[in-house]
Motif scaffolding. Structure first.
Motif, PDB file in Angstrom:
ATOM      1  N   GLY A  22       0.806  -1.205   0.000  1.00 27.71           N
ATOM      2  CA  GLY A  22       0.000   0.000   0.000  1.00 27.71           C
ATOM      3  C   GLY A  22       0.840   1.256   0.000  1.00 27.71           C
ATOM      4  O   GLY A  22       2.051   1.223  -0.257  1.00 27.71           O
ATOM      5  N   VAL A  23       0.203   2.389   0.295  1.00 26.29           N
ATOM      6  CA  VAL A  23       0.902   3.681   0.301  1.00 26.29           C
ATOM      7  C   VAL A  23       0.558   4.541   1.513  1.00 26.29           C
ATOM      8  O   VAL A  23       1.284   5.493   1.815  1.00 26.29           O
ATOM      9  N   GLU A  24      -0.521   4.222   2.217  1.00 24.43           N
ATOM     10  CA  GLU A  24      -0.947   5.062   3.342  1.00 24.43           C
ATOM     11  C   GLU A  24       0.130   5.197   4.407  1.00 24.43           C
ATOM     12  O   GLU A  24       0.229   6.223   5.085  1.00 24.43           O
ATOM     13  N   HIS A  25       0.928   4.162   4.578  1.00 24.13           N
ATOM     14  CA  HIS A  25       1.912   4.151   5.668  1.00 24.13           C
ATOM     15  C   HIS A  25       2.994   5.209   5.502  1.00 24.13           C
ATOM     16  O   HIS A  25       3.622   5.614   6.482  1.00 24.13           O
ATOM     17  N   LEU A  26       3.243   5.658   4.274  1.00 25.44           N
ATOM     18  CA  LEU A  26       4.300   6.654   4.066  1.00 25.44           C
ATOM     19  C   LEU A  26       4.014   7.931   4.845  1.00 25.44           C
ATOM     20  O   LEU A  26       4.878   8.431   5.573  1.00 25.44           O
ATOM     21  N   GLU A  27       2.817   8.453   4.697  1.00 24.31           N
ATOM     22  CA  GLU A  27       2.465   9.688   5.396  1.00 24.31           C
ATOM     23  C   GLU A  27       2.462   9.482   6.907  1.00 24.31           C
ATOM     24  O   GLU A  27       2.901  10.363   7.663  1.00 24.31           O
ATOM     25  N   ILE A  28       1.984   8.330   7.354  1.00 21.14           N
ATOM     26  CA  ILE A  28       1.952   8.036   8.790  1.00 21.14           C
ATOM     27  C   ILE A  28       3.370   8.041   9.365  1.00 21.14           C
ATOM     28  O   ILE A  28       3.639   8.642  10.416  1.00 21.14           O
ATOM     29  N   LEU A  29       4.295   7.379   8.677  1.00 22.80           N
ATOM     30  CA  LEU A  29       5.684   7.328   9.140  1.00 22.80           C
ATOM     31  C   LEU A  29       6.360   8.690   9.039  1.00 22.80           C
ATOM     32  O   LEU A  29       7.122   9.087   9.929  1.00 22.80           O
ATOM     33  N   GLN A  30       6.094   9.416   7.968  1.00 20.47           N
ATOM     34  CA  GLN A  30       6.696  10.745   7.806  1.00 20.47           C
ATOM     35  C   GLN A  30       6.267  11.685   8.920  1.00 20.47           C
ATOM     36  O   GLN A  30       7.068  12.473   9.427  1.00 20.47           O
ATOM     37  N   GLN A  31       5.009  11.595   9.319  1.00 21.86           N
ATOM     38  CA  GLN A  31       4.530  12.428  10.418  1.00 21.86           C
ATOM     39  C   GLN A  31       5.169  12.030  11.741  1.00 21.86           C
ATOM     40  O   GLN A  31       5.394  12.873  12.618  1.00 21.86           O
ATOM     41  N   ALA A  32       5.507  10.741  11.881  1.00 19.19           N
ATOM     42  CA  ALA A  32       6.063  10.244  13.138  1.00 19.19           C
ATOM     43  C   ALA A  32       7.551  10.536  13.297  1.00 19.19           C
ATOM     44  O   ALA A  32       8.008  10.850  14.404  1.00 19.19           O
ATOM     45  N   ILE A  33       8.320  10.425  12.196  1.00 20.19           N
ATOM     46  CA  ILE A  33       9.781  10.527  12.334  1.00 20.19           C
ATOM     47  C   ILE A  33      10.414  11.561  11.400  1.00 20.19           C
ATOM     48  O   ILE A  33      11.632  11.751  11.433  1.00 20.19           O
ATOM     49  N   GLY A  34       9.604  12.211  10.559  1.00 22.68           N
ATOM     50  CA  GLY A  34      10.137  13.226   9.663  1.00 22.68           C
ATOM     51  C   GLY A  34      10.236  12.740   8.226  1.00 22.68           C
ATOM     52  O   GLY A  34      10.624  11.593   7.976  1.00 22.68           O
ATOM     53  N   GLU A  35       9.911  13.624   7.290  1.00 22.13           N
ATOM     54  CA  GLU A  35       9.928  13.263   5.871  1.00 22.13           C
ATOM     55  C   GLU A  35      11.309  12.810   5.412  1.00 22.13           C
ATOM     56  O   GLU A  35      11.436  11.937   4.549  1.00 22.13           O
ATOM     57  N   GLU A  36      12.350  13.413   5.980  1.00 23.69           N
ATOM     58  CA  GLU A  36      13.705  13.110   5.513  1.00 23.69           C
ATOM     59  C   GLU A  36      14.169  11.709   5.891  1.00 23.69           C
ATOM     60  O   GLU A  36      15.156  11.205   5.346  1.00 23.69           O
ATOM     61  N   LYS A  37      13.441  11.041   6.804  1.00 20.62           N
ATOM     62  CA  LYS A  37      13.893   9.738   7.298  1.00 20.62           C
ATOM     63  C   LYS A  37      13.229   8.547   6.598  1.00 20.62           C
ATOM     64  O   LYS A  37      13.685   7.418   6.748  1.00 20.62           O
ATOM     65  N   VAL A  38      12.160   8.778   5.834  1.00 17.72           N
ATOM     66  CA  VAL A  38      11.368   7.672   5.288  1.00 17.72           C
ATOM     67  C   VAL A  38      11.629   7.499   3.797  1.00 17.72           C
ATOM     68  O   VAL A  38      11.259   8.346   2.980  1.00 17.72           O
ATOM     69  N   LEU A  39      12.276   6.405   3.431  1.00 20.23           N
ATOM     70  CA  LEU A  39      12.488   6.068   2.037  1.00 20.23           C
ATOM     71  C   LEU A  39      11.224   5.438   1.451  1.00 20.23           C
ATOM     72  O   LEU A  39      10.370   4.937   2.183  1.00 20.23           O
ATOM     73  N   GLY A  40      11.123   5.454   0.131  1.00 18.75           N
ATOM     74  CA  GLY A  40      10.074   4.709  -0.533  1.00 18.75           C
ATOM     75  C   GLY A  40      10.575   3.317  -0.868  1.00 18.75           C
ATOM     76  O   GLY A  40      11.763   3.132  -1.150  1.00 18.75           O
ATOM     77  N   GLY A  41       9.677   2.344  -0.839  1.00 17.26           N
ATOM     78  CA  GLY A  41      10.109   1.003  -1.200  1.00 17.26           C
ATOM     79  C   GLY A  41       9.034  -0.038  -1.015  1.00 17.26           C
ATOM     80  O   GLY A  41       7.985   0.220  -0.424  1.00 17.26           O
ATOM     81  N   PHE A  42       9.293  -1.214  -1.543  1.00 10.58           N
ATOM     82  CA  PHE A  42       8.400  -2.354  -1.377  1.00 10.58           C
ATOM     83  C   PHE A  42       9.166  -3.618  -1.745  1.00 10.58           C
ATOM     84  O   PHE A  42      10.275  -3.562  -2.279  1.00 10.58           O
ATOM     85  N   ALA A  43       8.560  -4.748  -1.448  1.00  9.09           N
ATOM     86  CA  ALA A  43       9.180  -6.042  -1.733  1.00  9.09           C
ATOM     87  C   ALA A  43       8.288  -6.850  -2.654  1.00  9.09           C
ATOM     88  O   ALA A  43       7.060  -6.748  -2.615  1.00  9.09           O
ATOM     89  N   SER A  44       8.913  -7.672  -3.481  1.00 10.20           N
ATOM     90  CA  SER A  44       8.200  -8.621  -4.335  1.00 10.20           C
ATOM     91  C   SER A  44       8.684 -10.019  -3.995  1.00 10.20           C
ATOM     92  O   SER A  44       9.854 -10.354  -4.246  1.00 10.20           O
TER      93      SER A  44
END
Length: 307
Positions: free
Chosen positions: A105-127
Motif C-alpha cells: 500500500g501507500v498510506e503508511h508513508l504519510e503516517i511514518l513521515q509524520q512520526a519521524i520526519g519526511e527526511e527519514k522515510v524512504l520509498g520502497g516495497f518487496a516482491s
C-alpha cells in the motif's frame, strides 16, 4: 552500513537473511516468541534462489539494546503499523537511522513521515511469495524476489547509493528506482486485485485464469485502483494497466497471494490496509470503487483471523 530488520517473518527474515548471507552487518528486532524461535532454530531459508542457514543471528527484543544502526528495514504487516510506530520513533531518536518500509500500500508513508520526519522515510516495497513453516523457517516459493527502493528526500541520496551497491553481492535483487512512488502504486494496484480475488475465492491463482468471471472481477479491481492512482497524481499508460491485467493469467496453478496463505492458516489479513485504504482514498476524492468495496465486505470478517 549497519542494518536492523524490524520483523523477521517470511518477508523480513528472507531479505534480512540474504543481506546477512552476503556478509553485511544485519540484526533483527522482534517479539519474544520470534526471538526464541530464532535462537533455537536459527534463520533458515529454502528458496529457488539458494538455500541459507545461520545459527548465529543477532536478535534484539528491547529498544534500549539497539545502537549504531544506519538503516531500519521495516518488514511488518500493515495491521501492526500502529503498534510499531512508537518503537520506530525511539529507534530513530537513538540512532538517527533512516527507515525503509516494505509494507504494502501507500498510506503508511504519510503516517511514518509524520512520526519521524519526511527526511527519514524512504520509498520502497518487496516482491516475493514466501511463508513460514511450522518450525519458523522461511519457505520462498516464487521464482525470484526483489526489494525496490528510492529516495523521497534529498537527504536520502547517500543511503540509497549504499543500498544500491549491495545488489551485486546478494542472492536477491535490491534495485533502486527513481520513480519509486509510481512503482509502489503499481505494486499496490496489483496486489489489491491478486490478494483480493484469491482470498475471496479461497482458491489459488489458477482459478483466475480458468474462470472468466473471476478474471474479470480481478481486472476490474485493477481498473478501479488505476483510477485512484491517477487521482493521487500517479499516471499510468493504458499499456501499463493492461499489462497488470494480463499478468493475472501468468501465475502457476497453485501459486497464491500472501493474504490467501494467511487466511488458510486462520491468521489476520491486511484487508484494512489494502482494500480499506483504497476505500478511504476513494472517499477523499469523491469517487466510487464498487468492486473493491465488494471484496472488502467479503474479506472484512477475516481481518483478525478466522471468524
Amino acid at each position: 552500513m549497519n542494518i536492523l530488520v524490524q520483523g523477521a517473518g517470511a518477508l523480513g527474515g528472507y531479505f534480512g537473511g540474504r543481506i546477512l548471507e552476503a556478509g553485511y552487518d544485519v540484526s533483527f528486532f522482534v517479539r519474544e516468541k520470534r526471538a526464541a524461535s530464532l535462537t533455537k532454530e536459527g534463520l533458515k531459508i529454502t528458496s529457488p534462489e539458494g538455500m541459507f542457514e545461520s545459527k548465529n543471528v543477532m536478535v534484539f527484543t528491547r529498544l534500549e539494546e539497539i545502537k549504531n544502526i544506519d538503516l531500519v528495514i521495516l518488514a511488518v504487516k500493515g495491521y501492526h503499523l500502529d503498534q510499531v510506530i512508537p518503537q520506530i520513533q525511539a529507534i530513530v531518536e537513538q540512532t538517527d537511522a533512516f527507515v525503509l518500509p516494505l509494507l504494502n500500500g501507500v498510506e503508511h508513508l504519510e503516517i511514518l513521515q509524520q512520526a519521524i520526519g519526511e527526511e527519514k522515510v524512504l520509498g520502497g516495497f518487496a516482491s516475493i511469495i514466501a511463508t513460514l513453516n511450522e518450525q519458523g523457517h522461511i519457505v520462498h516459493s516464487s521464482g525470484s524476489s526483489a526489494i525496490k527502493f528510492g529516495a523521497l528526500h534529498n537527504d536520502q541520496i547517500e543511503v540509497c547509493k549504499q543500498l544500491e551497491a549491495m545488489n551485486q553481492h546478494v542472492k536477491t535483487k535490491i534495485l533502486r528506482e527513481e520513480a519509486i512512488l509510481k512503482h509502489m502504486w503499481k505494486k499496490y494496484i496489483f496486489i489489491t486485485a491478486f490478494s483480493g480475488i484469491t482470498s475471496a475465492m479461497q482458491l489459488p491463482a489458477g482459478f483466475i485464469a480458468n474462470t472468466e468471471a473471476s478474471f474479470a472481477t480481478a481486472g476490474n479491481v485493477i481498473y478501479e485502483m488505476s483510477m485512484l492512482a491517477e487521482k493521487e497524481g500517479i499516471v499510468l499508460t493504458e499499456q501499463e494497466v493492461e499489462g497488470m491485467v494480463n499478468r493475472l493469467r501468468g501465475f502457476s496453478g497453485e501459486a497464491t497471494s500472501s493474504m490467501h496463505q494467511d487466511m488458510r492458516k486462520g491468521l489476520p489479513i491486511e484487508v484494512e490496509h489494502l482494500h480499506g485504504g483504497a476505500l478511504r482514498m476513494a472517499a477523499k476524492h469523491g469517487v466510487t470503487v464498487p468492486v473493491i468495496e465488494t471484496l472488502y465486505g467479503i474479506l472484512k470478517p477475516y481481518e483478525n483471523g478466522r471468524p
